[in-house]
Design a protein around this motif. Structure first.
Motif, PDB file in Angstrom:
ATOM      1  N   GLN A   1       0.698  -1.188  -0.024  1.00 37.32           N
ATOM      2  CA  GLN A   1      -0.063   0.050  -0.119  1.00 37.32           C
ATOM      3  C   GLN A   1       0.940   1.406   0.087  1.00 37.32           C
ATOM      4  O   GLN A   1       0.692   2.224  -0.649  1.00 37.32           O
ATOM      5  CB  GLN A   1      -1.097   0.128   1.229  1.00 37.32           C
TER       6      GLN A   1
ATOM      7  N   GLN B   1      -3.120   1.538   7.635  1.00 36.50           N
ATOM      8  CA  GLN B   1      -3.113  -0.100   7.709  1.00 36.50           C
ATOM      9  C   GLN B   1      -2.887  -0.394   8.917  1.00 36.50           C
ATOM     10  O   GLN B   1      -3.122  -1.521   9.587  1.00 36.50           O
ATOM     11  CB  GLN B   1      -1.727  -0.513   6.849  1.00 36.50           C
TER      12      GLN B   1
ATOM     13  N   GLY C   1      -5.789  -0.688  10.946  1.00 41.71           N
ATOM     14  CA  GLY C   1      -6.529  -1.740  10.446  1.00 41.71           C
ATOM     15  C   GLY C   1      -6.146  -2.885  11.377  1.00 41.71           C
ATOM     16  O   GLY C   1      -6.912  -3.835  11.607  1.00 41.71           O
TER      17      GLY C   1
ATOM     18  N   ASP D   1     -15.476  -6.845   5.697  1.00 39.95           N
ATOM     19  CA  ASP D   1     -14.008  -6.460   5.857  1.00 39.95           C
ATOM     20  C   ASP D   1     -13.637  -5.415   4.426  1.00 39.95           C
ATOM     21  O   ASP D   1     -12.951  -4.499   4.687  1.00 39.95           O
ATOM     22  CB  ASP D   1     -12.901  -7.595   5.804  1.00 39.95           C
ATOM     23  N   SER D   2     -13.927  -5.986   3.299  1.00 39.42           N
ATOM     24  CA  SER D   2     -14.115  -5.090   2.099  1.00 39.42           C
ATOM     25  C   SER D   2     -14.557  -3.745   2.254  1.00 39.42           C
ATOM     26  O   SER D   2     -14.197  -2.782   1.943  1.00 39.42           O
ATOM     27  CB  SER D   2     -14.515  -5.895   0.834  1.00 39.42           C
TER      28      SER D   2
ATOM     29  N   ALA E   1     -12.839  -1.577   4.963  1.00 37.98           N
ATOM     30  CA  ALA E   1     -11.445  -1.063   4.324  1.00 37.98           C
ATOM     31  C   ALA E   1     -11.692   0.075   3.577  1.00 37.98           C
ATOM     32  O   ALA E   1     -10.751   0.857   3.461  1.00 37.98           O
ATOM     33  CB  ALA E   1     -10.668  -2.418   4.052  1.00 37.98           C
TER      34      ALA E   1
ATOM     35  N   GLN F   1      -9.066   3.064   4.342  1.00 38.10           N
ATOM     36  CA  GLN F   1      -8.028   2.286   4.477  1.00 38.10           C
ATOM     37  C   GLN F   1      -7.304   1.962   3.201  1.00 38.10           C
ATOM     38  O   GLN F   1      -6.146   1.568   2.885  1.00 38.10           O
ATOM     39  CB  GLN F   1      -8.213   0.802   5.266  1.00 38.10           C
ATOM     40  N   VAL F   2      -8.263   1.651   2.321  1.00 40.12           N
ATOM     41  CA  VAL F   2      -7.740   1.541   0.621  1.00 40.12           C
ATOM     42  C   VAL F   2      -7.368   2.912   0.137  1.00 40.12           C
ATOM     43  O   VAL F   2      -6.539   2.961  -0.893  1.00 40.12           O
ATOM     44  CB  VAL F   2      -8.680   0.580  -0.065  1.00 40.12           C
TER      45      VAL F   2
ATOM     46  N   VAL G   1     -10.569   4.984  10.811  1.00 44.50           N
ATOM     47  CA  VAL G   1      -9.520   5.324  10.210  1.00 44.50           C
ATOM     48  C   VAL G   1      -9.069   6.554   9.751  1.00 44.50           C
ATOM     49  O   VAL G   1      -8.268   7.345  10.304  1.00 44.50           O
ATOM     50  CB  VAL G   1      -9.119   4.431   8.822  1.00 44.50           C
TER      51      VAL G   1
END
Length: 274
Positions: free
Chosen positions: A45, A77, A80, A190-191, A194, A199-200, A223
């Motif tokens: 990432q 991250q 996370g 989770d997807s 995130a 987070q992504v 986050v």
């Protein structure tokens, strides 16, 4: 006659945390593999977003300098990892095996017991994985060092994000009373978490409508909210207070939702069990 003191009541939950910590120590190799996997994912990432930044026009990307964006992606991250307490997996497993019935016999609150059991996992992830990762990347790449007030705000916000993440995970685990197997639900959760937590993709880089959706959901408080406080992306004292107030509101709402979901789950269990 008065009830037990609050401190004495909290001591009831200490054995759950101790047992969870002992489980981590017993399976040290599995924890080491998870740490290595996390380190690899963090590296992917961080260097991906640095490549994106360097491939731009040279100006700030989403209002972030290169060091700020690297810090955001790295700590996203890390947060996370803080939320990866396996609460959803363990609760769903207890439901599927029928072990959840034993919990009804214990003179404790099941949600609080699960929080006590998940807390050592989160703290171990933070201390044994996250801190070394941040130290490593601080040596390799330029990061933004926060001021002490911002670091303190971040610490408070991260604690609130931990409560929010626990509430979401517990609700997914309790879904096992309905779906029996929550593997698919966990993957989707989770997807979604995130992505909408930042987070992504940092939320400031999302298109306006998508960013509006993200800010309307509780995930951004896990986050993006803490990182905005750390990097100073808020408007004075009122802006910082607003971020914390939103987090506190989501934490309270999810706590109430978990309490209600557990009560309904117990009623369902009693009906199915006769």
């Amino acid at each position: 006659m008065t009830g037990p003191a609050p401190l004495a009541s909290l001591r009831r939950y200490a054995p759950f945390g101790v047992a969870s910590l002992q489980g981590l120590l017993q399976y040290r190799s599995a924890f080491a593999v998870s740490a290595l996997t996390a380190a690899t994912a963090v590296g992917v990432q961080v260097f991906l977003w640095r490549a994106v930044y360097e491939g731009g026009d040279g100006g700030p990307l989403g209002g972030y300098t290169s060091a700020q964006l690297t810090t955001y992606v790295l700590l996203a991250q890390v947060l996370g990892l803080l939320h990866a307490s396996r609460v959803d997996e363990e609760v769903a497993g207890e439901v599927q095996r029928g072990d959840i019935a034993v919990s009804l016999l214990r003179p404790v609150s099941y949600p609080l017991a699960r929080f006590a059991a998940g807390l050592p996992v989160s703290l171990c992830n933070a201390v044994l994985v996250a801190v070394p990762l941040v130290a490593l990347y601080a040596l390799l790449l330029p990061l933004t060092a926060p001021t002490w007030p911002r670091a303190l705000l971040f610490a408070v916000s991260a604690a609130l994000s931990l409560v929010i993440g626990f509430g979401i995970n517990l609700l997914v685990g309790l879904a096992g009373f309905v779906t029996t197997n929550v593997w698919g639900v966990r993957i989707v959760k989770d997807s979604v978490v995130a992505f909408f937590a930042g987070q992504v993709v940092p939320l400031s880089l999302m298109p306006g409508p998508l960013a509006a959706v993200a800010h309307a959901l509780p995930f951004q408080s896990m986050v993006d909210g803490p990182l905005r406080l750390l990097l100073g992306r808020y408007d004075g004292v009122s802006g910082a207070a607003g971020i914390l107030a939103v987090q506190l509101g989501w934490a309270a709402l999810l706590t109430g939702a978990c309490t209600l979901a557990w009560r309904r789950a117990v009623r369902r269990l009693e009906v199915l069990g006769g």
